[in-house]
Design an enzyme around this catalytic site. Structure first.
Site, PDB file in Angstrom:
ATOM      1  N   LYS A  34      -0.830 -10.804 -33.051  1.00 30.35           N
ATOM      2  CA  LYS A  34      -0.381  -9.728 -33.303  1.00 30.35           C
ATOM      3  C   LYS A  34       1.059  -8.551 -32.277  1.00 30.35           C
ATOM      4  CE  LYS A  34      -3.899  -7.227 -30.985  1.00 30.35           C
ATOM      5  NZ  LYS A  34      -3.632  -7.027 -29.423  1.00 30.35           N
ATOM      6  N   ALA A 180     -12.977  -4.976  -5.978  1.00 32.01           N
ATOM      7  CA  ALA A 180     -12.446  -5.768  -5.576  1.00 32.01           C
ATOM      8  C   ALA A 180     -12.398  -6.794  -6.010  1.00 32.01           C
ATOM      9  CB  ALA A 180     -13.292  -5.991  -4.128  1.00 32.01           C
ATOM     10  N   GLY A 184      -7.913  -5.910  -8.712  1.00 31.24           N
ATOM     11  CA  GLY A 184      -7.882  -4.681  -7.920  1.00 31.24           C
ATOM     12  C   GLY A 184      -6.777  -5.471  -6.335  1.00 31.24           C
ATOM     13  N   HIS A 315      -5.967 -21.151 -16.705  1.00 34.87           N
ATOM     14  CA  HIS A 315      -6.098 -23.018 -17.258  1.00 34.87           C
ATOM     15  C   HIS A 315      -7.035 -23.292 -17.483  1.00 34.87           C
ATOM     16  CE1 HIS A 315      -6.776 -21.142 -12.540  1.00 34.87           C
ATOM     17  NE2 HIS A 315      -7.943 -22.312 -12.788  1.00 34.87           N
ATOM     18  N   HIS A 438       3.980 -35.531   6.874  1.00 36.85           N
ATOM     19  CA  HIS A 438       4.200 -34.774   8.628  1.00 36.85           C
ATOM     20  C   HIS A 438       5.431 -33.987   8.377  1.00 36.85           C
ATOM     21  CE1 HIS A 438       3.186 -32.890  12.032  1.00 36.85           C
ATOM     22  NE2 HIS A 438       4.416 -33.860  12.874  1.00 36.85           N
TER      23      HIS A 438
END
Ligand code: NAD
Length: 459
Positions: A34, A180, A184, A315, A438
């Site tokens: 829509k 929360a 939020g 997802h 690393h």
């Protein structure tokens, strides 16, 4: 009357991905949406614009707080809200333009309008492309919408939802966030960084329900330190506009006034006007019931994404969509809902995967845990992002990884390795013995996996 093998209703991440995959599989596919642009809530007024605002607001905050220690001086750092919002809009546009291109490339028919299922194989479209079309199969992918909260009078100006909070024309002096959860905390972070006083009201005695408690506690500490004010165990019972200010009432507590209120207490499935009642398509607590082949009680009508059971995540909807059309083609398709990552894109990010410690305890599963802090990782120190930790939970007997929980910089990207590992049924030792470059943040996950057997190196 136009005829299609598959007609998909809804052009969000579930619907558009299903359409592309269906076209790849050789189906004659059409999608009814829509809105003028594809992408749904996620691309238009959700995931993508919020991420754009999170990046801009973080850059602003870092420019003020982090440059000095690098020996870089900049004075009078300001932002132009109009431009910041315009950039967000252009990020959205580049995504929606990309979807237009993908639809053309895959020769998917698009109808602009609202779809109502009027019979098993018939859809009535109203709006710009008004007409009736027929489909061998129909996939409902209409997503979700903001759940209203009793007593909260949304006016779209002073009291609104995430849609409005992506577009405030000036920084609110005081923003009151109800809830929360993910929305939020993400949007609360954006406006705090841009200068608003932010108060988050949460019904529970904790933030981020469903997240591992240890991680959620650490997140609360960090967000408080950043300056967000939290009122936990605060049940909002009403919010109204009085003399241009929002007044929010909390059960058993004094009312709070604010310039803006953001209602973020969850979302509900969007089945408005679909015509479910025409065919008696069954729902449970507002969400369409499907079997493990995404089939509703009408054999050729399927449903995917937020409109069915499960976490309301883009997802998840995409994987539903792919599995659904592959089932239509081959009879088989599968989504592993036990290995579903969930990310909160605050700084630090919070990423959850698999079972939490609380869930394992409740299920009576014996587990081992390995925890490694960002502070002990060289790359994190070089980046100046030393807040947070990675936690790996593994079965006490088999060592199979059961959950991974991260709070820290790039958590959303770091969790991807754990998703792949769990998908292949990895043990914590598999990650511990995998070479990690690393210096990278990915070594924190390796060290947490080593810590499961108390053999982390750098702590
Ligand atoms: P949520 O369910 O994540 O959180 C809502 C919060 O509101 C909960 O903590 C709940 O306890 C609280 N609450 C409920 N009633 C209340 C009341 N009367 N007073 C005070 N607090 C109250 O909901 P959301 O943040 O609105 O998100 C909606 C959906 O969208 C979720 O499914 C979420 O996963 C999804 N989403 C995901 C992302 C992401 O993946 N990054 C981002 C945005 C939204």
């Amino acid at each position: 009357m136009n005829k299609h093998d598959i007609v998909i209703i809804g052009g969000g991440p579930g619907g558009y991905v299903a359409a592309i995959r269906a076209a790849q599989l050789g189906f004659n596919v059409a999608l009814v949406e829509k809105e003028k642009v594809l992408g749904g809530t996620c691309v238009r007024v959700g995931c993508i614009p919020s991420k754009a605002l999170l990046v801009s607001s973080e850059l602003f905050e870092h420019s003020k707080t982090k440059l000095k220690e690098h020996g870089i001086s900049a004075t009078n750092i300001k932002f132009n809200l109009k431009q910041l919002l315009a950039r967000k809009d252009s990020v959205v546009k580049s995504n929606t333009d990309g979807l237009d291109y993908l639809f053309k490339k895959n020769k998917i028919t698009r109808y602009l309008g609202s779809a109502e299922i009027i019979a098993k194989n018939d859809i009535k479209i109203t709006g710009e492309d008004a007409q009736n079309i027929t489909a061998k199969n129909i996939i409902i992918a209409t997503g979700s919408k903001v759940a209203s909260l009793k007593g909260v009078e949304l006016d779209g100006k002073t009291i609104g939802t995430s849609t409005e909070a992506l577009n405030y024309k000036s920084v609110p002096k005081h923003l009151l966030v109800i809830g929360a959860g993910v929305i939020g905390l993400e949007l609360g972070s954006v406006w705090r960084r841009l200068g608003a006083k932010v108060t988050v009201l949460e019904y529970l005695d904790r933030i981020l329900p469903g997240t591992d408690v240890e991680i959620a506690k650490e997140a609360l500490k960090v967000f408080k330190k950043q300056g967000i004010d939290f009122k936990l165990s605060a049940k909002v019972v009403s919010a109204k506009v009085v003399a241009k200010k929002a007044v929010v009432e909390i059960e058993g507590q004094a009312a709070i006034k604010a310039d803006k209120v953001l209602l973020a207490t969850g979302r509900i499935a969007n089945t408005d006007g679909l015509g479910l009642e025409n065919l008696n398509i069954k729902t449970e607590r507002g969400r369409i019931i499907v079997n493990n082949k995404f089939q509703t009680n009408i054999a050729n009508i399927y449903a995917i994404g937020d409109v069915i059971d499960g976490p309301m995540l883009a997802h998840k909807a995409e994987e539903d969509g792919i599995a659904c059309v592959e089932i239509l083609k081959t009879g088989v398709g599968h989504v592993n809902y036990d290995i579903m990552p969930a990310i909160t894109y605050t700084e630090p990010e919070i990423a959850s995967l698999g079972k939490t410690e609380e869930e394992l305890t409740n299920l009576g599963i014996n587990y081992k845990r390995g925890v490694f802090p960002y502070m002990a990782n060289g790359r994190a120190r070089a980046l100046g992002n030393t807040t947070g930790k990675v936690k790996v939970l593994a079965d006490a007997t088999t060592d199979r990884i059961l959950g991974v929980h991260i709070i820290g910089s790039q958590a959303g990207d770091l969790i991807a390795e754990a998703v792949a590992a769990m998908t292949f049924g990895a043990s914590s030792e598999d990650i511990a013995r995998t070479i990690h470059a690393h210096p990278t943040l990915s070594e924190i996950l390796k060290e947490a996996a080593l810590a499961v057997e108390n053999r982390a190196i750098h702590i």
